[in-house]
Design an enzyme around this catalytic site. Structure first.
Site, PDB file in Angstrom:
ATOM      1  N   GLU A  71       0.815  -1.208   0.000  1.00 32.49           N
ATOM      2  CA  GLU A  71       0.000   0.000   0.000  1.00 32.49           C
ATOM      3  C   GLU A  71       0.851   1.261   0.000  1.00 32.49           C
ATOM      4  OE1 GLU A  71      -3.766   2.055   2.322  1.00 32.49           O
ATOM      5  OE2 GLU A  71      -2.621   0.484   3.329  1.00 32.49           O
ATOM      6  N   GLU A  90     -11.881   1.821   4.590  1.00 30.65           N
ATOM      7  CA  GLU A  90     -10.883   2.274   5.565  1.00 30.65           C
ATOM      8  C   GLU A  90     -10.955   3.790   5.726  1.00 30.65           C
ATOM      9  OE1 GLU A  90      -6.339   1.144   6.806  1.00 30.65           O
ATOM     10  OE2 GLU A  90      -6.672   2.174   4.914  1.00 30.65           O
TER      11      GLU A  90
END
Length: 305
Positions: free
Chosen positions: A185, A280
């Site tokens: 990520e 998220e």
């Protein structure tokens, strides 16, 4: 809001279900009607609906399922008690929900950097991968988040990328026999992070050359770092295995910022993506009102057919 904040906020104990919370949960599920049929597999996290569902993690997951969400993610899963991990897995199986990502414990996102090429950092990362295999088996997970760490100003970027590739190849050797996938990520939390763009992450995944090393494309972070979202996703699509959501500015639910999520979700659906899209982000409003607003935002933006 940084990843650590999500982990801290989602670290909930098992707890006893009180009569009051059980009644509150029952009232909400009765009035919410049949579960909504979403086009994509959105994954809430613990704490997102705690005012509506109560503090108990299992109640929260059941509430998610009752609203139509088909997946669940939990950054802090590796740090939870085994008994709770097993209970979460049982609940997800019973409710036909997919387990999304959890974060590989590698000694901190910044401090233990794979870009430095140091053996001590590599050893911590590989130990985290080994422990993550056991957790993944326990909770029936496939994907786990990895952040390589901080940028090393004393080394050229090419050397840093090579160090990261070497480390991730070692990690992939641990995960690949089990069919598990670490998803890298790129983040916008700090300019001191080594991994910043989808382009760089794509290069690293190609260098590792393993089905166990792919991209986590977090739309919130990439809107901040590179923009032109659909274009960049299209360029790197063959390496994207997981997607996360958050509007910008604010890192809250879709419809609260500048990102045209209806168009982005439509494009992702048309690409045939059947994986998980992790929610998220925070809630733009507090309390039950804010939690209901999150659900309604996803219903609205998912309505692209």
């Amino acid at each position: 809001m940084k990843r650590r904040s999500f982990i801290q906020k989602s670290t909930l104990g098992t707890g006893a279900i009180t009569i009051g919370s059980a009644l509150s949960y029952a009232n909400i599920t009765r009035t919410s009607g049949a579960a909504h049929q979403f086009n994509l597999k959105y994954a809430p996290h613990l704490g997102m609906f705690k005012n509506l569902a109560g503090d108990d993690p299992i109640d929260q997951i059941n509430f998610m399922a009752d609203q139509g969400f088909k997946a669940f993610e939990d950054n802090g899963m590796m740090n939870r008690d085994i008994a709770l991990q097993e209970k979460i897995s049982e609940t997800l199986t019973k409710r036909d929900m997919t387990m999304g990502v959890f974060v590989v414990d590698k000694g901190g996102n910044m401090e233990n950097t794979l870009a430095a090429g140091k053996k001590e950092h590599l050893d911590i990362f590989l130990d985290g991968c080994k422990r993550a295999v056991e957790v993944a088996k326990r909770v029936n997970a496939k994907w786990m988040t990895v952040v390589p760490g901080s940028y090393q100003r004393s080394l050229p970027i090419g050397i840093q990328n090579a160090n990261v590739i070497d480390a991730l190849r070692r990690g992939a050797e641990i995960l690949e026999p089990h069919g598990l996938v670490m998803v890298l990520e790129p983040l916008s939390d700090s300019p001191d992070l080594h991994l910043q763009t989808s382009e760089q992450t794509y290069l690293i995944c190609k260098g590792v050359d393993s089905p166990s090393c792919k991209i986590l494309y977090d739309i919130y972070h990439m809107q901040k770092n590179e923009g032109n979202l659909i274009h960049h996703m299209d360029l790197t699509w063959d390496e994207i295995a997981y997607i996360q959501i958050g509007d910008n500015p604010g890192r809250n639910e879709p419809t609260t910022g500048e990102i045209n999520y209806k168009n982005v979700f439509k494009w992702i659906h048309e690409k045939g993506f059947n994986g998980v899209l992790g929610m998220e982000h925070g809630n733009s409003k507090n309390g039950k009102e804010g939690e209901l607003a999150v659900i309604e935002a996803y219903k609205k933006e998912d309505n692209f057919m």
